[in-house]
Design a protein around this motif. Structure first.
Motif, mmCIF file in Angstrom:
data_model
loop_
_atom_site.group_PDB
_atom_site.id
_atom_site.type_symbol
_atom_site.label_atom_id
_atom_site.label_comp_id
_atom_site.label_asym_id
_atom_site.label_seq_id
_atom_site.Cartn_x
_atom_site.Cartn_y
_atom_site.Cartn_z
ATOM 1 N N HIS A 1 -29.050 8.713 -8.315
ATOM 2 C CA HIS A 1 -29.519 7.959 -7.159
ATOM 3 C C HIS A 1 -28.337 7.283 -6.456
ATOM 4 C CE1 HIS A 1 -33.572 8.514 -8.686
ATOM 5 N NE2 HIS A 1 -33.157 8.047 -9.860
ATOM 6 N N THR A 2 -28.450 7.119 -5.147
ATOM 7 C CA THR A 2 -27.401 6.433 -4.401
ATOM 8 C C THR A 2 -27.667 4.942 -4.446
ATOM 9 O OG1 THR A 2 -27.178 8.340 -2.932
ATOM 10 C CG2 THR A 2 -26.148 6.298 -2.221
ATOM 11 N N HIS A 3 -27.141 4.307 -5.481
ATOM 12 C CA HIS A 3 -27.222 2.864 -5.653
ATOM 13 C C HIS A 3 -25.818 2.287 -5.522
ATOM 14 C CE1 HIS A 3 -30.992 3.528 -8.399
ATOM 15 N NE2 HIS A 3 -31.281 3.599 -7.111
ATOM 16 N N PHE A 4 -25.741 1.090 -4.982
ATOM 17 C CA PHE A 4 -24.432 0.459 -4.886
ATOM 18 C C PHE A 4 -24.545 -1.032 -5.160
ATOM 19 C CE2 PHE A 4 -26.118 0.648 -0.555
ATOM 20 C CZ PHE A 4 -25.845 -0.602 -0.015
ATOM 21 N N LEU A 5 -23.405 -1.632 -5.504
ATOM 22 C CA LEU A 5 -23.321 -3.057 -5.822
ATOM 23 C C LEU A 5 -22.818 -3.814 -4.607
ATOM 24 C CD1 LEU A 5 -21.600 -2.725 -9.315
ATOM 25 C CD2 LEU A 5 -24.019 -3.230 -8.896
ATOM 26 N N ILE A 6 -23.400 -4.989 -4.370
ATOM 27 C CA ILE A 6 -23.031 -5.823 -3.236
ATOM 28 C C ILE A 6 -23.061 -7.289 -3.666
ATOM 29 C CG2 ILE A 6 -25.411 -6.026 -2.355
ATOM 30 C CD1 ILE A 6 -24.214 -5.763 0.499
ATOM 31 N N ASN A 7 -22.337 -8.120 -2.951
ATOM 32 C CA ASN A 7 -22.283 -9.534 -3.331
ATOM 33 C C ASN A 7 -23.606 -10.254 -3.049
ATOM 34 O OD1 ASN A 7 -21.280 -8.890 -0.633
ATOM 35 N ND2 ASN A 7 -20.941 -11.074 -0.325
ATOM 36 N N PRO A 8 -23.963 -11.210 -3.885
ATOM 37 C CA PRO A 8 -25.173 -12.005 -3.645
ATOM 38 C C PRO A 8 -24.988 -12.881 -2.406
ATOM 39 C CG PRO A 8 -24.262 -12.390 -5.857
ATOM 40 C CD PRO A 8 -23.246 -11.643 -5.088
ATOM 41 N N PHE A 9 -25.947 -12.851 -1.512
ATOM 42 C CA PHE A 9 -25.841 -13.638 -0.281
ATOM 43 C C PHE A 9 -26.029 -15.120 -0.604
ATOM 44 C CE2 PHE A 9 -27.599 -14.457 4.223
ATOM 45 C CZ PHE A 9 -26.322 -14.652 4.714
ATOM 46 N N GLY A 10 -25.085 -15.926 -0.176
ATOM 47 C CA GLY A 10 -25.135 -17.355 -0.427
ATOM 48 C C GLY A 10 -24.018 -17.832 -1.324
ATOM 49 N N LEU A 11 -23.323 -16.903 -1.975
ATOM 50 C CA LEU A 11 -22.217 -17.278 -2.853
ATOM 51 C C LEU A 11 -20.880 -17.009 -2.171
ATOM 52 C CD1 LEU A 11 -23.287 -15.964 -6.381
ATOM 53 C CD2 LEU A 11 -23.775 -18.160 -5.289
ATOM 54 N N HIS A 12 -19.931 -17.902 -2.400
ATOM 55 C CA HIS A 12 -18.558 -17.668 -1.980
ATOM 56 C C HIS A 12 -17.964 -16.598 -2.891
ATOM 57 C CE1 HIS A 12 -14.210 -18.585 -1.422
ATOM 58 N NE2 HIS A 12 -14.612 -18.857 -0.191
ATOM 59 N N TYR A 13 -16.928 -15.923 -2.410
ATOM 60 C CA TYR A 13 -16.312 -14.865 -3.216
ATOM 61 C C TYR A 13 -15.813 -15.392 -4.562
ATOM 62 C CZ TYR A 13 -16.210 -11.388 0.591
ATOM 63 O OH TYR A 13 -16.529 -10.470 1.553
ATOM 64 N N THR A 14 -15.428 -16.650 -4.637
ATOM 65 C CA THR A 14 -14.962 -17.222 -5.901
ATOM 66 C C THR A 14 -16.100 -17.425 -6.894
ATOM 67 O OG1 THR A 14 -15.135 -19.449 -4.963
ATOM 68 C CG2 THR A 14 -12.972 -18.375 -4.874
ATOM 69 N N GLU A 15 -17.337 -17.262 -6.451
ATOM 70 C CA GLU A 15 -18.499 -17.425 -7.333
ATOM 71 C C GLU A 15 -19.092 -16.101 -7.772
ATOM 72 O OE1 GLU A 15 -20.719 -21.401 -5.988
ATOM 73 O OE2 GLU A 15 -20.532 -19.961 -4.326
ATOM 74 N N VAL A 16 -18.577 -14.999 -7.242
ATOM 75 C CA VAL A 16 -19.112 -13.680 -7.602
ATOM 76 C C VAL A 16 -18.663 -13.322 -9.006
ATOM 77 C CG1 VAL A 16 -19.052 -11.220 -7.058
ATOM 78 C CG2 VAL A 16 -19.217 -12.896 -5.210
ATOM 79 N N THR A 17 -19.607 -12.831 -9.813
ATOM 80 C CA THR A 17 -19.314 -12.378 -11.167
ATOM 81 C C THR A 17 -19.905 -10.993 -11.374
ATOM 82 O OG1 THR A 17 -21.336 -13.274 -12.155
ATOM 83 C CG2 THR A 17 -19.426 -14.764 -12.027
ATOM 84 N N ALA A 18 -19.495 -10.376 -12.478
ATOM 85 C CA ALA A 18 -20.001 -9.038 -12.801
ATOM 86 C C ALA A 18 -21.516 -9.025 -12.904
ATOM 87 C CB ALA A 18 -19.371 -8.559 -14.111
ATOM 88 N N SER A 19 -22.085 -10.072 -13.476
ATOM 89 C CA SER A 19 -23.525 -10.075 -13.724
ATOM 90 C C SER A 19 -24.360 -10.485 -12.516
ATOM 91 C CB SER A 19 -23.860 -10.992 -14.906
ATOM 92 O OG SER A 19 -23.430 -12.314 -14.647
ATOM 93 N N ASN A 20 -23.772 -11.217 -11.541
ATOM 94 C CA ASN A 20 -24.617 -11.610 -10.404
ATOM 95 C C ASN A 20 -24.480 -10.683 -9.194
ATOM 96 O OD1 ASN A 20 -22.376 -12.567 -8.845
ATOM 97 N ND2 ASN A 20 -22.608 -14.658 -9.624
ATOM 98 N N LEU A 21 -23.613 -9.663 -9.276
ATOM 99 C CA LEU A 21 -23.606 -8.636 -8.240
ATOM 100 C C LEU A 21 -24.984 -7.995 -8.173
ATOM 101 C CD1 LEU A 21 -20.149 -7.029 -9.013
ATOM 102 C CD2 LEU A 21 -20.792 -8.002 -6.790
#
Length: 265
Positions: free
Chosen positions: A62-82
Motif C-alpha cells: 500500500h502507498t502509505h507515508f509518514l508525516i509530522n503531527p500537526f501542532g508540534l514543532h519539529y523539535t517535538e517530533v519523535t519516531a512514535s508520534n509520526l
C-alpha cells in the motif's frame, strides 16, 4: 484523494495499528531516521512554526507515508508520534494528532504518482521563498546553483495548497525533475532516499542563500552554460556511488544525537 478539497484533518481508519505501535523493524528504522531529520531541519533553522512537512513512503503493498503531527514543532517530533497516512489522507491505525491538509495535497500526489518519491521535503526558508518570489527564479551565478543545471522545475502559485486538484498539476510540472521552486511559496525536494532528498534540498537552499546575498551587491556574474553543465556532471553529492548524501546526513544526525536524542522515542 478525490478532486474535492481535502478534509479539515485526516481521520483514523479501522486498520489495526494502535497508538505507539510503529510497525515492523523497517518501518521503525524509517520513523527514527525521519524524526531525526525533522530535528536536523530545526537545527538548521529550516522551520516555520508548526508548518511545512517532510514525508517518507513506507515500503509495502500500500502507498502509505509518514508525516509530522500537526501542532508540534519539529523539535517535538519523535519516531512514535509520526502519523502514518494513505494517499487519500486517511490516518492508518490511530494517532492522537491531526494532519495538516496543506501537507497532504502535494505530498500525497507526489507519493502516489512517482515510484522513486520515497521522500518529499518542503520548506519556507527565507532565502528559498525570496528566490521563489523573484521574477527570475534561480540564477546560475554561484557554486551551488551551477551544480543544479536542468534539475529544477517550477510550479505557479495557486494559493494555499488545500485543494486536491492542484496535486496533479504539481506532478505534471515536475516532469522528470526532482527539485521544484513553488512560485511565491517555497522549495520542494524529492529523493529515492531521505538522504538524497536532503542533499538536493540543501544544495538548492544554499544556492538561494548565496543568490540572495549576491543580489545585495548588485550585478551578479553569470556562470557560462558549459561550465554549469560540467559542474552539474561533477557534483558527486547526488551520486549513489559517492554516498548520495548519506554521509552528510549521518554527520548531521550525530550532531542531533549530541543535542537531544529523544527523537528516537
Amino acid at each position: 484523494m478525490s478532486t474535492a478539497d481535502v478534509r479539515p484533518y485526516a481521520t483514523p481508519t479501522t486498520q489495526t495499528m494502535t497508538q505507539g505501535d510503529t510497525g515492523n523493524d523497517a518501518e521503525r528504522a524509517l520513523r527514527i531516521e525521519l524524526a531525526g531529520v525533522y530535528r536536523v531541519f530545526a537545527m538548521l533553522g529550516w522551520t516555520e512554526l508548526i508548518y511545512n512537512h517532510i514525508t517518507t513512503r513506507i515500503p509495502g503493498a500500500h502507498t502509505h507515508f509518514l508525516i509530522n503531527p500537526f501542532g508540534l514543532h519539529y523539535t517535538e517530533v519523535t519516531a512514535s508520534n509520526l502519523v502514518k497516512v494513505d494517499v487519500e489522507g486517511n490516518v492508518v491505525g490511530a494517532s492522537s494528532y491531526p494532519v495538516n491538509p496543506a501537507g497532504l495535497v502535494v505530498h500525497a500526489a507526489i507519493h502516489r504518482a512517482l515510484p522513486d518519491a520515497h521522500c518529499v521535503m518542503h520548506t519556507h526558508t527565507t532565502a528559498g521563498l525570496a528566490v521563489a518570489c523573484s521574477q527570475v527564479g534561480l540564477e546560475t551565478t554561484n557554486f551551488y546553483s551551477a551544480q543544479l543545471q536542468g534539475m529544477v522545475a517550477y510550479h505557479e502559485f495557486e494559493g494555499v495548497t488545500v485543494h486536491a486538484d492542484e496535486g496533479p498539476r504539481v506532478v505534471a510540472d515536475l516532469g522528470d525533475k526532482r527539485l521544484m521552486i513553488l512560485r511565491n511559496h517555497g522549495l520542494l525536494s524529492i529523493g529515492s532516499t531521505i538522504a538524497v532528498a536532503f542533499v538536493r534540498l540543501w544544495t538548492l537552499n544554499r544556492a538561494c542563500e548565496v543568490q540572495l546575498a549576491t543580489a545585495a551587491l548588485g550585478a551578479p556574474r553569470r556562470i557560462p552554460d558549459d561550465v554549469a553543465a560540467r559542474s552539474t556532471r561533477d557534483a558527486l553529492q547526488f551520486d549513489p556511488r559517492h554516498g548520495a548524501g548519506a554521509d552528510v546526513l549521518r554527520a548531521l544526525l550525530r550532531q542531533v544525537d549530541r543535542i537531544d536524542p529523544s527523537y528516537k522515542e
